[in-house]
Design a protein around this motif. Structure first.
Motif, mmCIF file in Angstrom:
data_model
loop_
_atom_site.group_PDB
_atom_site.id
_atom_site.type_symbol
_atom_site.label_atom_id
_atom_site.label_comp_id
_atom_site.label_asym_id
_atom_site.label_seq_id
_atom_site.Cartn_x
_atom_site.Cartn_y
_atom_site.Cartn_z
ATOM 1 N N MET A 1 0.849 -1.176 0.000
ATOM 2 C CA MET A 1 0.000 0.000 0.000
ATOM 3 C C MET A 1 0.899 1.244 0.000
ATOM 4 N N PRO A 2 0.658 2.194 -0.886
ATOM 5 C CA PRO A 2 1.482 3.402 -0.931
ATOM 6 C C PRO A 2 1.248 4.246 0.325
ATOM 7 N N PRO A 3 2.252 5.034 0.722
ATOM 8 C CA PRO A 3 2.071 5.876 1.908
ATOM 9 C C PRO A 3 0.996 6.936 1.661
ATOM 10 N N LYS A 4 0.357 7.337 2.741
ATOM 11 C CA LYS A 4 -0.645 8.397 2.639
ATOM 12 C C LYS A 4 0.064 9.712 2.328
ATOM 13 N N PRO A 5 -0.574 10.581 1.560
ATOM 14 C CA PRO A 5 0.030 11.890 1.317
ATOM 15 C C PRO A 5 0.102 12.687 2.617
ATOM 16 N N LYS A 6 1.093 13.533 2.711
ATOM 17 C CA LYS A 6 1.246 14.368 3.899
ATOM 18 C C LYS A 6 0.187 15.472 3.903
ATOM 19 N N LEU A 7 -0.296 15.789 5.082
ATOM 20 C CA LEU A 7 -1.276 16.853 5.274
ATOM 21 C C LEU A 7 -0.630 17.930 6.130
ATOM 22 N N ASN A 8 -0.503 19.135 5.584
ATOM 23 C CA ASN A 8 0.113 20.236 6.318
ATOM 24 C C ASN A 8 -0.961 20.962 7.123
ATOM 25 N N VAL A 9 -0.857 20.886 8.449
ATOM 26 C CA VAL A 9 -1.868 21.492 9.318
ATOM 27 C C VAL A 9 -1.923 23.004 9.174
ATOM 28 N N GLN A 10 -0.849 23.605 8.694
ATOM 29 C CA GLN A 10 -0.846 25.049 8.490
ATOM 30 C C GLN A 10 -1.739 25.445 7.316
ATOM 31 N N ASN A 11 -2.070 24.478 6.453
ATOM 32 C CA ASN A 11 -2.961 24.734 5.318
ATOM 33 C C ASN A 11 -4.414 24.381 5.613
ATOM 34 N N PHE A 12 -4.694 23.861 6.803
ATOM 35 C CA PHE A 12 -6.082 23.577 7.163
ATOM 36 C C PHE A 12 -6.829 24.910 7.284
ATOM 37 N N PRO A 13 -8.143 24.914 7.065
ATOM 38 C CA PRO A 13 -8.904 26.169 6.996
ATOM 39 C C PRO A 13 -9.237 26.792 8.350
ATOM 40 N N ARG A 14 -9.589 28.041 8.270
ATOM 41 C CA ARG A 14 -10.152 28.775 9.395
ATOM 42 C C ARG A 14 -11.203 29.692 8.796
ATOM 43 N N PRO A 15 -12.490 29.592 9.151
ATOM 44 C CA PRO A 15 -13.018 28.712 10.183
ATOM 45 C C PRO A 15 -12.831 27.242 9.832
ATOM 46 N N PRO A 16 -12.908 26.385 10.864
ATOM 47 C CA PRO A 16 -12.653 24.960 10.654
ATOM 48 C C PRO A 16 -13.641 24.311 9.684
ATOM 49 N N LEU A 17 -13.134 23.312 8.983
ATOM 50 C CA LEU A 17 -13.929 22.521 8.042
ATOM 51 C C LEU A 17 -14.440 21.268 8.739
ATOM 52 N N LEU A 18 -15.725 21.018 8.637
ATOM 53 C CA LEU A 18 -16.330 19.777 9.130
ATOM 54 C C LEU A 18 -16.686 18.944 7.920
ATOM 55 N N GLU A 19 -16.211 17.692 7.897
ATOM 56 C CA GLU A 19 -16.603 16.796 6.806
ATOM 57 C C GLU A 19 -16.573 15.357 7.284
ATOM 58 N N ARG A 20 -17.355 14.543 6.601
ATOM 59 C CA ARG A 20 -17.390 13.116 6.892
ATOM 60 C C ARG A 20 -16.048 12.517 6.474
ATOM 61 N N THR A 21 -15.584 11.537 7.252
ATOM 62 C CA THR A 21 -14.346 10.840 6.909
ATOM 63 C C THR A 21 -14.600 9.336 6.921
ATOM 64 N N PRO A 22 -14.057 8.605 5.940
ATOM 65 C CA PRO A 22 -14.251 7.155 5.900
ATOM 66 C C PRO A 22 -13.229 6.391 6.738
ATOM 67 N N ARG A 23 -12.385 7.088 7.461
ATOM 68 C CA ARG A 23 -11.322 6.428 8.211
ATOM 69 C C ARG A 23 -11.879 5.519 9.300
ATOM 70 N N HIS A 24 -11.119 4.467 9.565
ATOM 71 C CA HIS A 24 -11.500 3.515 10.603
ATOM 72 C C HIS A 24 -10.921 3.999 11.924
#
Length: 158
Positions: A1-24
């Motif tokens: 399985m390929p590694p997950k892409p990196k997520l930069n927390v500094q690029n997360f939105p403000r106001p915060p984004l709420l969304e459904r996630t399929p993660r276990h």
């Protein structure tokens, strides 16, 4: 399985984004699974690791409401809970919260709860998470996150 892409927390939105996630998502306490779901939401906010919200129905423990409440400028008033372990040996207070009457933009998390990443072990897609630094925010830190994460004294004014 390929590694997950990196997520930069500094690029997360403000106001915060709420969304459904399929993660276990799983939470274990003293070797017992107390939460297990793929029916979750995450909140992504600048300088924070994701905060996950799971349905109360995915918990195998009983919650008791406490007196604590806090206010989030985005989501509204949070309600906190305590839980007692098997045989009543340990009670953990104010490490689980919910928004019983969230603001309109976050109405989907009504009936969902969020847990700090301790004293239990929390997992995202099988990876054990680290708690967000400090003891105020409840984000779950995984290896895919990069950037400055808010929480300790050095990041107070971010």
């Amino acid at each position: 399985m390929p590694p997950k892409p990196k997520l930069n927390v500094q690029n997360f939105p403000r106001p915060p984004l709420l969304e459904r996630t399929p993660r276990h998502l799983q939470v274990k306490w003293h070797g017992q699974t107390i939460a297990d779901t793929k029916d979750a939401y995450w909140v992504l906010e600048t300088y924070h690791p994701p905060t996950y919200y799971i349905p109360k129905s995915s918990l195998s423990i009983s919650l008791t409401r406490t007196q604590k409440s806090t206010f989030c400028e985005w989501k509204g008033w949070a309600t906190y809970f305590s839980v007692t372990g098997e045989e009543g040996k340990e009670t953990v207070k104010d490490r689980i919260w919910s928004y019983e009457s969230p603001n309109e933009a976050y109405k989907e998390i009504k009936g969902y709860v969020s847990l700090y990443a301790g004293p239990w072990e929390c997992f995202v897609d099988g990876e054990e998470v680290r708690p967000q630094p400090g003891d105020f925010y409840g984000g779950w830190t995984t290896s895919e996150l990069v950037g400055t994460i808010k929480g300790d004294a050095a990041t107070r004014w971010l």
